[in-house]
Scaffold this active site. Structure first.
Site, PDB file in Angstrom:
ATOM      1  N   GLU A 186      23.134  11.137  83.502  1.00 26.16           N
ATOM      2  CA  GLU A 186      22.357  10.040  84.112  1.00 26.16           C
ATOM      3  C   GLU A 186      21.002   9.905  83.400  1.00 26.16           C
ATOM      4  O   GLU A 186      20.393  10.924  83.042  1.00 26.16           O
ATOM      5  CB  GLU A 186      22.099  10.409  85.591  1.00 26.16           C
ATOM      6  N   ASN A 243      19.972   1.652  87.871  1.00 23.48           N
ATOM      7  CA  ASN A 243      20.301   2.944  87.277  1.00 23.48           C
ATOM      8  C   ASN A 243      21.755   2.811  86.798  1.00 23.48           C
ATOM      9  O   ASN A 243      22.684   2.780  87.610  1.00 23.48           O
ATOM     10  CB  ASN A 243      20.143   4.032  88.352  1.00 23.48           C
ATOM     11  N   LYS A 272      24.457   2.328  89.629  1.00 20.26           N
ATOM     12  CA  LYS A 272      24.473   3.328  90.716  1.00 20.26           C
ATOM     13  C   LYS A 272      24.351   2.670  92.084  1.00 20.26           C
ATOM     14  O   LYS A 272      23.397   1.933  92.356  1.00 20.26           O
ATOM     15  CB  LYS A 272      23.329   4.313  90.499  1.00 20.26           C
ATOM     16  N   GLU A 275      13.826   7.046  93.694  1.00 20.91           N
ATOM     17  CA  GLU A 275      14.858   6.133  93.170  1.00 20.91           C
ATOM     18  C   GLU A 275      14.926   4.834  93.966  1.00 20.91           C
ATOM     19  O   GLU A 275      15.207   3.783  93.407  1.00 20.91           O
ATOM     20  CB  GLU A 275      16.225   6.812  93.178  1.00 20.91           C
ATOM     21  N   ASN A 299      21.104  14.164  87.468  1.00 18.41           N
ATOM     22  CA  ASN A 299      19.808  14.882  87.393  1.00 18.41           C
ATOM     23  C   ASN A 299      19.592  15.413  88.801  1.00 18.41           C
ATOM     24  O   ASN A 299      19.162  14.661  89.690  1.00 18.41           O
ATOM     25  CB  ASN A 299      18.644  13.933  87.097  1.00 18.41           C
TER      26      ASN A 299
HETATM   27  N1  CDV Z   1      19.582  11.785  90.702  1.00 15.54           N
HETATM   28  C1  CDV Z   1      20.150  12.010  91.893  1.00 15.54           C
HETATM   29  O1  CDV Z   1      20.882  11.186  92.390  1.00 15.54           O
HETATM   30  N2  CDV Z   1      19.826  13.189  92.506  1.00 15.54           N
HETATM   31  C2  CDV Z   1      20.316  13.547  93.811  1.00 15.54           C
HETATM   32  C3  CDV Z   1      19.355  14.471  94.498  1.00 15.54           C
HETATM   33  C4  CDV Z   1      18.155  13.757  94.996  1.00 15.54           C
HETATM   34  C5  CDV Z   1      19.991  15.205  95.659  1.00 15.54           C
HETATM   35  C6  CDV Z   1      21.666  14.212  93.738  1.00 15.54           C
HETATM   36  O2  CDV Z   1      22.542  13.815  94.508  1.00 15.54           O
HETATM   37  O3  CDV Z   1      21.849  15.148  92.971  1.00 15.54           O
END
Ligand code: CDV
Length: 307
Positions: free
Chosen positions: A44, A104, A121, A140, A191
């Site tokens: 990502e 995203n 996303k 986000e 991430n």
């Molecule tokens: N980048 C993400 O979507 N991170 C989320 C965190 C915030 C829990 C994840 O689901 O890994």
């Protein structure tokens, strides 16, 4: 047999001041390391640090993290390398559309560098305003709007491929909507901070457990391959979990990363291995009972039974 040799290209930390050019060089190196791969999958928001941890209300500061076209001057060398190697690829980036919309996003190319699939996303985690109660920000919901493309699948390389991004992997609906379109391989980049910003006791061990749990379940319950790829390591003092893996249609992990750095995790995935599950336990047409699933699409929050 329909074997796709897949390389999950885990990426170590990308610092806020690291240039896109330097990141693309790292991506090209990973491509060279992924000798013989048909498909390489990056995480990502591959091109930058995980910027939703920072707040700014300056539009120019926001937009500097975003790409207004793809491919573009910076990513062209990556596309050229992929073409030269006859390698399909998927990677995530922050997308700014000509209409000024922020998503995203992840793309999938075929082996000659044509973009054959795009995903935006859907399940954006975190919050839309700075929250000082948290140990770190996850903005986000401030930076992006929810994806507007659904969960499409794409026919390429003799198979059916879909994409999801990070938090999407925690939601069974993500896989099932693609499963209902016959998906044979789901490509996921993430991430994931190593510590829950609202519960410090939830550290990397549990975060890694959840990450594997959800992709293995998604793979098994839809009889599909899942390729789950981390951006990891410590970015500007903020640790992110690693644990990139490839899960087979039985939900078993067949390959997993061993570092928290740039690393290739490679496996020859036979798309025909998806057939047995799709024709037996998870033959949706024979076994699903949609008359009982109404709540899944008619409500979001929990509705408690009467007292
Ligand atoms: N980048 C993400 O979507 N991170 C989320 C965190 C915030 C829990 C994840 O689901 O890994």
């Amino acid at each position: 047999m329909r074997v796709i040799n897949v390389a999950a290209a885990q990426m170590g930390a990308i610092q806020p001041d690291e240039s896109r050019e330097a990141v693309v060089e790292r991506m090209v190196k990973l491509m060279r390391d992924a000798d013989g791969a048909d498909l390489i999958v990056y995480p990502e928001l591959t091109l930058t640090t995980f910027f939703p941890r920072y707040f700014t209300d300056q539009q120019a500061e926001i937009d500097k993290w975003f790409e207004t076209s793809m491919p573009n001057t910076v990513t062209e060398p990556l596309f050229a390398e992929a073409r030269a190697r006859n390698m399909a690829m998927s990677f995530g980036y922050a997308e700014l559309t000509p209409e000024g919309r922020h998503f995203n996003t992840a793309i999938l190319t075929d082996k000659v560098g044509n973009i054959v699939g795009k995903y935006r996303k859907v399940h954006l985690p975190g919050h839309a305003e700075v929250d000082d109660e948290r140990t770190h920000q996850h903005l986000e919901k401030y930076y992006f709007e929810p994806g507007d493309l659904g969960f499409p699948v794409f026919r390429t390389m003799g198979g059916i491929f879909g994409m999801a991004i990070c938090n999407d992997r925690r939601w069974p609906e993500t896989y099932r909507v693609m499963g209902l379109q016959g998906v044979e391989m789901v490509l996921i980049g993430y991430n994931t901070p190593s510590v829950n910003s609202q519960r410090g006791a939830e550290g990397p061990k549990k975060r890694l457990f959840h990450s594997s749990l959800v992709v293995q379940s998604g793979a098994y319950q839809n009889s599909t391959w899942v390729v789950s790829v981390a951006k990891c390591g410590v970015e500007d003092g903020h640790p992110l979990i690693a644990g990139s893996l490839i899960a087979n249609p039985d939900g078993e992990v067949v390959a997993v990363a061993v570092t928290e750095e740039d690393e290739i995790v490679q496996y020859p995935c036979d798309l025909d291995d998806t057939v047995f599950g799709k024709q037996t336990v998870f033959d949706f047409k024979r076994h699903r009972r949609t008359e009982h699933y109404g709540r899944i699409v008619s409500q979001t929050g929990v509705e408690l039974p009467p007292e």
